[in-house]
Design a protein around this motif. Structure first.
Motif, PDB file in Angstrom:
ATOM      1  N   VAL A   1     -19.422  81.137  15.328  1.00  0.00           N
ATOM      2  CA  VAL A   1     -20.762  81.359  15.887  1.00  0.00           C
ATOM      3  C   VAL A   1     -20.939  82.826  16.285  1.00  0.00           C
ATOM      4  O   VAL A   1     -21.989  83.425  16.041  1.00  0.00           O
ATOM      5  N   LEU A   2     -19.912  83.417  16.877  1.00  0.00           N
ATOM      6  CA  LEU A   2     -19.979  84.826  17.265  1.00  0.00           C
ATOM      7  C   LEU A   2     -20.253  85.713  16.058  1.00  0.00           C
ATOM      8  O   LEU A   2     -21.126  86.584  16.104  1.00  0.00           O
ATOM      9  N   HIS A   3     -19.532  85.496  14.985  1.00  0.00           N
ATOM     10  CA  HIS A   3     -19.727  86.324  13.798  1.00  0.00           C
ATOM     11  C   HIS A   3     -21.104  86.099  13.162  1.00  0.00           C
ATOM     12  O   HIS A   3     -21.753  87.052  12.736  1.00  0.00           O
ATOM     13  N   MET A   4     -21.529  84.839  13.115  1.00  0.00           N
ATOM     14  CA  MET A   4     -22.806  84.543  12.456  1.00  0.00           C
ATOM     15  C   MET A   4     -24.008  84.916  13.312  1.00  0.00           C
ATOM     16  O   MET A   4     -25.043  85.324  12.785  1.00  0.00           O
TER      17      MET A   4
ATOM     18  N   LYS B   1      -4.595  65.788  21.273  1.00  0.00           N
ATOM     19  CA  LYS B   1      -6.057  65.734  21.175  1.00  0.00           C
ATOM     20  C   LYS B   1      -6.512  66.858  20.249  1.00  0.00           C
ATOM     21  O   LYS B   1      -6.574  68.021  20.646  1.00  0.00           O
ATOM     22  N   MET B   2      -6.834  66.510  19.022  1.00  0.00           N
ATOM     23  CA  MET B   2      -7.132  67.513  18.002  1.00  0.00           C
ATOM     24  C   MET B   2      -8.447  68.250  18.265  1.00  0.00           C
ATOM     25  O   MET B   2      -8.636  69.349  17.768  1.00  0.00           O
ATOM     26  N   GLN B   3      -9.339  67.685  19.069  1.00  0.00           N
ATOM     27  CA  GLN B   3     -10.599  68.372  19.351  1.00  0.00           C
ATOM     28  C   GLN B   3     -10.367  69.685  20.094  1.00  0.00           C
ATOM     29  O   GLN B   3     -11.221  70.569  20.085  1.00  0.00           O
ATOM     30  N   GLU B   4      -9.190  69.824  20.727  1.00  0.00           N
ATOM     31  CA  GLU B   4      -8.867  71.080  21.411  1.00  0.00           C
ATOM     32  C   GLU B   4      -8.759  72.245  20.423  1.00  0.00           C
ATOM     33  O   GLU B   4      -8.981  73.396  20.787  1.00  0.00           O
ATOM     34  N   LEU B   5      -8.403  71.940  19.177  1.00  0.00           N
ATOM     35  CA  LEU B   5      -8.274  72.992  18.167  1.00  0.00           C
ATOM     36  C   LEU B   5      -9.616  73.500  17.663  1.00  0.00           C
ATOM     37  O   LEU B   5      -9.682  74.546  17.052  1.00  0.00           O
ATOM     38  N   LEU B   6     -10.670  72.753  17.901  1.00  0.00           N
ATOM     39  CA  LEU B   6     -11.989  73.139  17.375  1.00  0.00           C
ATOM     40  C   LEU B   6     -12.658  74.256  18.174  1.00  0.00           C
ATOM     41  O   LEU B   6     -13.404  75.052  17.605  1.00  0.00           O
ATOM     42  N   ALA B   7     -12.405  74.343  19.448  1.00  0.00           N
ATOM     43  CA  ALA B   7     -13.186  75.222  20.324  1.00  0.00           C
ATOM     44  C   ALA B   7     -13.136  76.689  19.901  1.00  0.00           C
ATOM     45  O   ALA B   7     -14.183  77.331  19.737  1.00  0.00           O
ATOM     46  N   ARG B   8     -11.969  77.238  19.719  1.00  0.00           N
ATOM     47  CA  ARG B   8     -11.841  78.670  19.424  1.00  0.00           C
ATOM     48  C   ARG B   8     -12.402  79.042  18.040  1.00  0.00           C
ATOM     49  O   ARG B   8     -13.179  80.000  17.934  1.00  0.00           O
ATOM     50  N   PRO B   9     -12.049  78.309  16.964  1.00  0.00           N
ATOM     51  CA  PRO B   9     -12.634  78.672  15.667  1.00  0.00           C
ATOM     52  C   PRO B   9     -14.152  78.530  15.621  1.00  0.00           C
ATOM     53  O   PRO B   9     -14.838  79.354  15.012  1.00  0.00           O
ATOM     54  N   VAL B  10     -14.675  77.499  16.287  1.00  0.00           N
ATOM     55  CA  VAL B  10     -16.138  77.337  16.308  1.00  0.00           C
ATOM     56  C   VAL B  10     -16.776  78.499  17.061  1.00  0.00           C
ATOM     57  O   VAL B  10     -17.782  79.064  16.610  1.00  0.00           O
ATOM     58  N   ALA B  11     -16.198  78.889  18.178  1.00  0.00           N
ATOM     59  CA  ALA B  11     -16.753  80.001  18.959  1.00  0.00           C
ATOM     60  C   ALA B  11     -16.755  81.297  18.149  1.00  0.00           C
ATOM     61  O   ALA B  11     -17.749  82.033  18.149  1.00  0.00           O
ATOM     62  N   PHE B  12     -15.669  81.566  17.448  1.00  0.00           N
ATOM     63  CA  PHE B  12     -15.608  82.797  16.652  1.00  0.00           C
ATOM     64  C   PHE B  12     -16.526  82.743  15.438  1.00  0.00           C
ATOM     65  O   PHE B  12     -17.093  83.769  15.044  1.00  0.00           O
TER      66      PHE B  12
END
Length: 121
Positions: free
Chosen positions: A45-48, A32-43
């Motif tokens: 958003v955190l930086h921005m 399930k490739m959507q599992e790979l999205l969570a961490r990069p998206v969170a970081f």
């Protein structure tokens, strides 16, 4: 194992992320490739949303101190935070794009395990 069609894109992810992805699916099954999205998206958003605005706030608060004879201002620290925020948003944004490009593709668990094994000999 020979490289698969998604090997290059999987190289954008940390071994821990690949291991988690492989553990969530059974042998021979697609992951399930959507599992790979969570961490990069969170970081991203955190930086921005946190690091860049915090850096800009520190620059603004120390602006008056730049005129001081001693030059004791916190503005350069704020500028460093802004730079770190842009770098973090860019780095993780690239990883978000890589994960998003795999969403429509079927990537087998064996390909993820092979990429993980390349990282961890």
């Amino acid at each position: 194992a020979p490289p698969g069609p998604s090997t290059g894109t999987l190289a954008y992810f940390w071994p821990a992320e690949l291991k988690k992805l492989a553990e969530l699916s059974g042998p021979g099954q697609p992951v399930k490739m959507q599992e790979l999205l969570a961490r990069p998206v969170a970081f991203t958003v955190l930086h921005m949303a946190l690091v860049i605005p915090l850096g800009l706030l520190i620059v603004a608060l120390g602006m008056a101190d730049l005129q001081d004879d001693l030059g004791a201002s916190v503005s350069p620290i704020g500028l460093m935070l802004v730079g770190i925020g842009f770098l973090g948003a860019w780095f993780n944004g690239i990883r978000v794009r890589a994960a998003a490009s795999l969403l429509g593709k079927e990537v087998l668990r064996s390909e993820v395990v092979a990429q993980y094994n390349r990282y961890c000999p």
